[in-house]
Design an enzyme around this catalytic site. Structure first.
Site, PDB file in Angstrom:
ATOM      1  N   ASP A   9       0.867  -1.281  -0.005  1.00  0.00           N
ATOM      2  CA  ASP A   9       0.070   0.020   0.136  1.00  0.00           C
ATOM      3  C   ASP A   9       0.893   1.224   0.033  1.00  0.00           C
ATOM      4  O   ASP A   9       2.170   0.938   0.199  1.00  0.00           O
ATOM      5  CB  ASP A   9      -0.764   0.078   1.331  1.00  0.00           C
ATOM      6  CG  ASP A   9      -1.698   1.093   1.367  1.00  0.00           C
ATOM      7  OD1 ASP A   9      -2.250   1.736   0.510  1.00  0.00           O
ATOM      8  OD2 ASP A   9      -1.562   1.746   2.464  1.00  0.00           O
ATOM      9  N   ASP A  11      -0.125   5.036   0.836  1.00  0.00           N
ATOM     10  CA  ASP A  11      -0.535   5.967   1.893  1.00  0.00           C
ATOM     11  C   ASP A  11      -0.260   5.462   3.364  1.00  0.00           C
ATOM     12  O   ASP A  11      -1.063   4.541   3.617  1.00  0.00           O
ATOM     13  CB  ASP A  11      -1.889   6.744   1.869  1.00  0.00           C
ATOM     14  CG  ASP A  11      -1.802   7.369   0.640  1.00  0.00           C
ATOM     15  OD1 ASP A  11      -0.860   8.102   0.249  1.00  0.00           O
ATOM     16  OD2 ASP A  11      -2.809   7.326   0.025  1.00  0.00           O
ATOM     17  N   GLY A  46      -7.567   3.986   3.286  1.00  0.00           N
ATOM     18  CA  GLY A  46      -7.824   2.853   2.035  1.00  0.00           C
ATOM     19  C   GLY A  46      -9.116   3.036   1.246  1.00  0.00           C
ATOM     20  O   GLY A  46      -9.415   2.106   0.520  1.00  0.00           O
ATOM     21  N   ILE A  47      -9.812   3.983   1.570  1.00  0.00           N
ATOM     22  CA  ILE A  47     -11.146   4.209   1.174  1.00  0.00           C
ATOM     23  C   ILE A  47     -10.987   5.320   0.063  1.00  0.00           C
ATOM     24  O   ILE A  47     -10.273   6.343   0.257  1.00  0.00           O
ATOM     25  CB  ILE A  47     -12.215   4.746   2.087  1.00  0.00           C
ATOM     26  CG1 ILE A  47     -12.170   3.705   3.437  1.00  0.00           C
ATOM     27  CG2 ILE A  47     -13.733   4.745   1.520  1.00  0.00           C
ATOM     28  CD1 ILE A  47     -12.519   2.138   2.930  1.00  0.00           C
ATOM     29  N   ARG A  49     -11.599   8.399  -2.562  1.00  0.00           N
ATOM     30  CA  ARG A  49     -11.872   9.853  -2.183  1.00  0.00           C
ATOM     31  C   ARG A  49     -13.364  10.111  -1.956  1.00  0.00           C
ATOM     32  O   ARG A  49     -13.930  10.570  -1.130  1.00  0.00           O
ATOM     33  CB  ARG A  49     -11.527  10.884  -3.341  1.00  0.00           C
ATOM     34  CG  ARG A  49     -11.443  12.235  -3.122  1.00  0.00           C
ATOM     35  CD  ARG A  49     -10.824  13.011  -4.211  1.00  0.00           C
ATOM     36  NE  ARG A  49      -9.586  12.482  -4.720  1.00  0.00           N
ATOM     37  CZ  ARG A  49      -9.165  12.967  -5.870  1.00  0.00           C
ATOM     38  NH1 ARG A  49      -9.669  13.722  -6.646  1.00  0.00           N
ATOM     39  NH2 ARG A  49      -7.936  12.386  -6.141  1.00  0.00           N
ATOM     40  N   SER A 118      -5.190   5.589  -4.518  1.00  0.00           N
ATOM     41  CA  SER A 118      -4.996   7.050  -4.560  1.00  0.00           C
ATOM     42  C   SER A 118      -4.855   7.383  -5.843  1.00  0.00           C
ATOM     43  O   SER A 118      -3.987   6.755  -6.600  1.00  0.00           O
ATOM     44  CB  SER A 118      -4.142   7.486  -3.528  1.00  0.00           C
ATOM     45  OG  SER A 118      -3.782   8.713  -3.929  1.00  0.00           O
ATOM     46  N   ASN A 120      -3.597  10.026  -6.928  1.00  0.00           N
ATOM     47  CA  ASN A 120      -2.552  10.932  -6.659  1.00  0.00           C
ATOM     48  C   ASN A 120      -1.101   9.907  -6.539  1.00  0.00           C
ATOM     49  O   ASN A 120       0.187  10.310  -6.428  1.00  0.00           O
ATOM     50  CB  ASN A 120      -2.358  11.751  -5.444  1.00  0.00           C
ATOM     51  CG  ASN A 120      -3.433  13.052  -5.731  1.00  0.00           C
ATOM     52  OD1 ASN A 120      -3.209  13.555  -6.634  1.00  0.00           O
ATOM     53  ND2 ASN A 120      -4.589  12.787  -4.717  1.00  0.00           N
ATOM     54  N   ASP A 172      -1.336  -0.502   6.087  1.00  0.00           N
ATOM     55  CA  ASP A 172      -1.472   0.239   7.451  1.00  0.00           C
ATOM     56  C   ASP A 172      -3.153   0.212   7.805  1.00  0.00           C
ATOM     57  O   ASP A 172      -3.393   0.913   8.961  1.00  0.00           O
ATOM     58  CB  ASP A 172      -0.930   1.676   7.463  1.00  0.00           C
ATOM     59  CG  ASP A 172      -1.826   2.628   6.632  1.00  0.00           C
ATOM     60  OD1 ASP A 172      -2.190   1.998   5.526  1.00  0.00           O
ATOM     61  OD2 ASP A 172      -1.888   3.659   6.955  1.00  0.00           O
TER      62      ASP A 172
HETATM   63  C1  BG6 Z   1      -5.788   5.891  -0.019  1.00  0.00           C
HETATM   64  C2  BG6 Z   1      -6.073   6.377   1.411  1.00  0.00           C
HETATM   65  O1  BG6 Z   1      -4.514   5.527  -0.272  1.00  0.00           O
HETATM   66  O2  BG6 Z   1      -6.277   6.648  -1.268  1.00  0.00           O
HETATM   67  C3  BG6 Z   1      -7.397   7.189   1.242  1.00  0.00           C
HETATM   68  O3  BG6 Z   1      -5.802   5.791   2.476  1.00  0.00           O
HETATM   69  C4  BG6 Z   1      -7.625   8.060   0.317  1.00  0.00           C
HETATM   70  O4  BG6 Z   1      -7.562   7.997   2.842  1.00  0.00           O
HETATM   71  C5  BG6 Z   1      -7.567   7.304  -0.855  1.00  0.00           C
HETATM   72  O5  BG6 Z   1      -9.036   8.671   0.409  1.00  0.00           O
HETATM   73  C6  BG6 Z   1      -7.953   8.245  -2.402  1.00  0.00           C
HETATM   74  O6  BG6 Z   1      -6.832   8.906  -2.371  1.00  0.00           O
HETATM   75  P1  BG6 Z   1      -7.003  10.166  -3.488  1.00  0.00           P
HETATM   76  O7  BG6 Z   1      -5.510  10.780  -3.403  1.00  0.00           O
HETATM   77  O8  BG6 Z   1      -7.366   9.473  -4.814  1.00  0.00           O
HETATM   78  O9  BG6 Z   1      -7.870  11.241  -3.176  1.00  0.00           O
HETATM   79 MG    MG Z   2      -2.547   3.044   3.686  1.00  0.00          MG
END
Ligand code: BG6
Ligand code: MG
Length: 225
Positions: A9, A11, A46-47, A49, A118, A120, A172
């Protein structure tokens, strides 16, 4: 005998962006009269956006208070704040032991994958200077269900061309550990409250190749290849 792959993972495992997600969501939530603490934030790890926003609205008793357009605007505002906070990320922002364990896994000739929901993630691994460490990064934009659904971990294993049963996943978040287990992989949890993980560690400092390969060697006989 070793696993065929280790899937990380991002983040909260590779770098501490989990806290930056919390700060950005908290600021947006405050603007619409919702407060929440780090305890509640555990549920957002892990959820995706939009799913995170829905949980926050529910928490504040405002699940039906915003139109789709308004919800997209709130999620966009959170992402702008979050992306701005990412500007401070450098190669020094890797969590302790991560650079070393990535090198050790590579030296053991075991594949390395990334399973982050994510959007990002590509920019973050670039900023951390570890993009070349991964043989395959699952594309969050092609994932329909966020964790605890196993989809992102299964996509990472498919991209690495390994069977999930031959791979270890590292997380995590409780939802992430659930996703790894549902994928049929062996799970490692970093941090507290991850009782469902096959191996629980306090910190990434403990994450060494020796620790991972010992864990693999000790897995139940029934799931041996
Ligand atoms: C996960 C995070 O890795 O990515 C979450 O644990 C987050 O908290 C999710 O909401 C989506 O991320 P992003 O960067 O696409 O908003
Ligand atoms: Mg994580």
């Amino acid at each position: 005998m070793t696993p065929d792959a280790v899937v990380f993972d991002l983040d909260g495992v590779i770098t501490d962006t989990a806290h930056l997600h919390f700060l950005a969501w908290r600021a947006v939530a405050q603007e619409i009269g919702i407060t929440f603490d780090e305890n509640f934030n555990e549920q957002l790890k892990g959820i995706s956006r939009m799913d995170s926003l829905q949980r926050i609205l529910q928490h504040g008793g405002k699940a039906g208070a915003f139109s789709d357009k308004q919800r997209l605007a709130l999620a966009g505002k959170k992402n702008d704040l979050y992306v701005r906070s990412l500007a401070s990320l450098t190669q020094a922002s890797l969590l302790p032991g991560i650079r070393e364990v990535l090198a050790e896994i590579r030296a053991a000739k075991v594949k390395i994958g990334l399973a982050s929901v994510s959007l990002n993630a590509p920019g973050i691994v670039q900023a951390l200077g570890v993009h070349k460490a991964f043989d395959f990064c699952a594309d969050a934009s092609r994932i329909a269900c966020s964790k605890p659904d196993p989809e992102i971990f299964l996509a990472a294993c498919a991209g690495l061309k390994v069977r999930p049963e031959s791979a270890i996943g590292i997380e995590d978040a409780a939802a992430g550990v659930e996703a790894i287990n549902a994928a049929g992989m062996l799970s490692v949890g970093i941090g507290s409250g991850l009782e469902q993980a096959g191996l629980q560690l306090h910190s990434t400092r403990e994450l060494t190749w020796k620790c991972l390969s010992d864990f693999w060697a000790s897995r139940p006989v029934l799931i041996r290849n």
